[in-house]
Design a protein around this motif. Structure first.
Motif, short mmCIF file in Angstrom:
data_model
loop_
_atom_site.label_atom_id
_atom_site.label_comp_id
_atom_site.label_asym_id
_atom_site.label_seq_id
_atom_site.Cartn_x
_atom_site.Cartn_y
_atom_site.Cartn_z
N LEU A 1 -8.22 4.59 -6.50
CA LEU A 1 -6.79 4.90 -6.57
C LEU A 1 -6.49 6.39 -6.62
O LEU A 1 -5.39 6.80 -6.25
CB LEU A 1 -6.18 4.20 -7.78
CG LEU A 1 -6.20 2.67 -7.74
CD1 LEU A 1 -5.64 2.10 -9.04
CD2 LEU A 1 -5.42 2.13 -6.55
N ASP A 2 -7.43 7.20 -7.10
CA ASP A 2 -7.14 8.63 -7.24
C ASP A 2 -8.02 9.51 -6.35
O ASP A 2 -7.99 10.74 -6.46
CB ASP A 2 -7.27 9.07 -8.70
CG ASP A 2 -8.63 8.73 -9.30
OD1 ASP A 2 -9.50 8.23 -8.55
OD2 ASP A 2 -8.81 8.95 -10.50
N HIS B 1 -2.59 1.71 1.85
CA HIS B 1 -3.07 3.05 2.17
C HIS B 1 -2.12 3.65 3.20
O HIS B 1 -2.11 3.24 4.35
CB HIS B 1 -4.50 3.00 2.70
CG HIS B 1 -5.51 2.70 1.64
ND1 HIS B 1 -6.23 3.69 0.99
CD2 HIS B 1 -5.91 1.53 1.10
CE1 HIS B 1 -7.02 3.14 0.10
NE2 HIS B 1 -6.85 1.83 0.15
N ARG C 1 -3.87 7.94 1.29
CA ARG C 1 -4.13 7.70 -0.12
C ARG C 1 -3.70 6.30 -0.52
O ARG C 1 -2.91 5.65 0.17
CB ARG C 1 -3.43 8.74 -0.99
CG ARG C 1 -1.93 8.66 -1.06
CD ARG C 1 -1.44 9.36 -2.32
NE ARG C 1 -2.12 8.84 -3.48
CZ ARG C 1 -2.30 9.53 -4.61
NH1 ARG C 1 -1.85 10.77 -4.69
NH2 ARG C 1 -2.92 8.99 -5.62
N GLU D 1 -1.80 3.52 -2.80
CA GLU D 1 -0.60 3.35 -3.60
C GLU D 1 -0.50 1.89 -4.04
O GLU D 1 -0.73 0.98 -3.25
CB GLU D 1 0.65 3.72 -2.80
CG GLU D 1 0.73 5.17 -2.36
CD GLU D 1 1.95 5.43 -1.51
OE1 GLU D 1 2.72 6.33 -1.85
OE2 GLU D 1 2.12 4.71 -0.50
N ALA E 1 6.34 2.26 -5.48
CA ALA E 1 4.97 2.65 -5.18
C ALA E 1 4.47 3.52 -6.33
O ALA E 1 5.16 4.46 -6.76
CB ALA E 1 4.90 3.42 -3.87
N THR F 1 1.27 5.85 -7.88
CA THR F 1 0.03 6.56 -7.58
C THR F 1 -0.64 7.01 -8.88
O THR F 1 0.02 7.18 -9.91
CB THR F 1 0.30 7.79 -6.70
OG1 THR F 1 1.29 8.62 -7.33
CG2 THR F 1 0.80 7.37 -5.33
N HIS G 1 7.26 5.94 -7.48
CA HIS G 1 8.12 6.42 -6.41
C HIS G 1 8.98 5.26 -5.93
O HIS G 1 8.46 4.21 -5.53
CB HIS G 1 7.28 6.94 -5.24
CG HIS G 1 6.21 7.90 -5.64
ND1 HIS G 1 6.40 9.27 -5.71
CD2 HIS G 1 4.92 7.69 -6.01
CE1 HIS G 1 5.28 9.86 -6.09
NE2 HIS G 1 4.36 8.91 -6.28
N CYS H 1 3.38 -0.01 5.14
CA CYS H 1 3.72 1.40 5.22
C CYS H 1 4.98 1.65 6.06
O CYS H 1 5.15 2.72 6.67
CB CYS H 1 2.57 2.25 5.77
SG CYS H 1 1.04 2.11 4.81
#
Length: 232
Positions: free
Chosen positions: A128-129, A183, A187, A189, A202, A204, A213, A230
């Motif tokens: 995730l990061d 993705h 990245r 989310e 979303a 992160t 977000h 997306c």
């Protein structure tokens, strides 16, 4: 040293070999835990896993527990190149916990929520990061506490790395868990909703912190599907 097995392991073929899991499913339906979070009171007593060598292994829970989940999820949780099964199991007195299994049995688990008929809904497992390690995310009590929790396997134990309140991914009685991990833009989310199911969110993970977000209004399954693709 792995924890002692929490399940009875029945091997159906040769001794265990390396290679991780290629499949997992639930078996042995049961009504011994009549919670009904997923729309009925039928849960499962057994996790069946398939290894890369083609072995099928049945992992049978004690009578006091069930797998209270939609499907097992395969992910390389310990970052060794082999996949494990990420599941939700519930205890008659202590409610749900997230657990990780391979073909030898239980690898690690979070604490039980602590009360009967208290559940968690998995968001997913991914890096995730962007640090090369896999994290596992779930909503703790999506109908009550509505808390997103992120865990990581460290030194054989699951360690909580971040949490945020005011989020959910499941409504009582729904057969499926909404959202997941997407993705977009390179990245990961986590896609969830606010507690009123009015906004798509979303989330992160960066440096141990969760940031939400707002993606716009939640307008049913189609809007969630668009977010996962997306499109917003």
């Amino acid at each position: 040293m792995r924890r002692a097995l929490a399940a009875l392991l029945i091997a159906l073929a040769a001794p265990a070999t390396a290679g991780g899991l290629t499949g997992a499913s639930y078996a042995d339906p049961t009504t011994r835990y009549p919670h009904g979070a997923l729309g009925d009171t039928i849960e499962h007593g057994t996790l069946v896993v398939t290894t890369a060598a083609g072995r099928r292994v049945r992992l049978v829970l004690p009578e006091t527990r069930v797998f209270e989940d939609t499907v097992p999820r395969l992910a390389d949780v310990d970052n060794d190149g082999d996949r494990e099964a990420v599941v939700v199991e519930s205890d008659r007195a202590r409610g749900a916990r997230l657990a990780i299994y391979d073909d030898t049995g239980l690898i690690a688990a979070t604490p039980f929520i602590g009360r009967r008929f208290r559940w968690l809904a998995v968001v997913g497992a991914d890096d995730l990061d962007g640090d090369g390690q896999t994290e596992i995310a779930y909503i703790d009590r999506p109908h009550l506490a509505r808390t997103l929790r992120v865990w990581r396997l460290e030194a054989g134990a699951l360690v909580e790395v971040a949490s945020a309140t005011g989020l959910t991914n499941h409504r009582i009685g729904d057969r499926e868990i909404s959202g997941g991990i997407r993705h977009c833009g390179g990245r990961a989310e986590m896609i969830v909703t606010d507690t009123d199911w009015r906004r798509l969110i979303a989330v992160t993970l960066d440096n141990g912190r969760l940031t939400a977000h707002d993606l716009g209004p939640h307008a049913g399954p189609a809007s969630l599907a668009a977010a996962m693709a997306c499109a917003n």
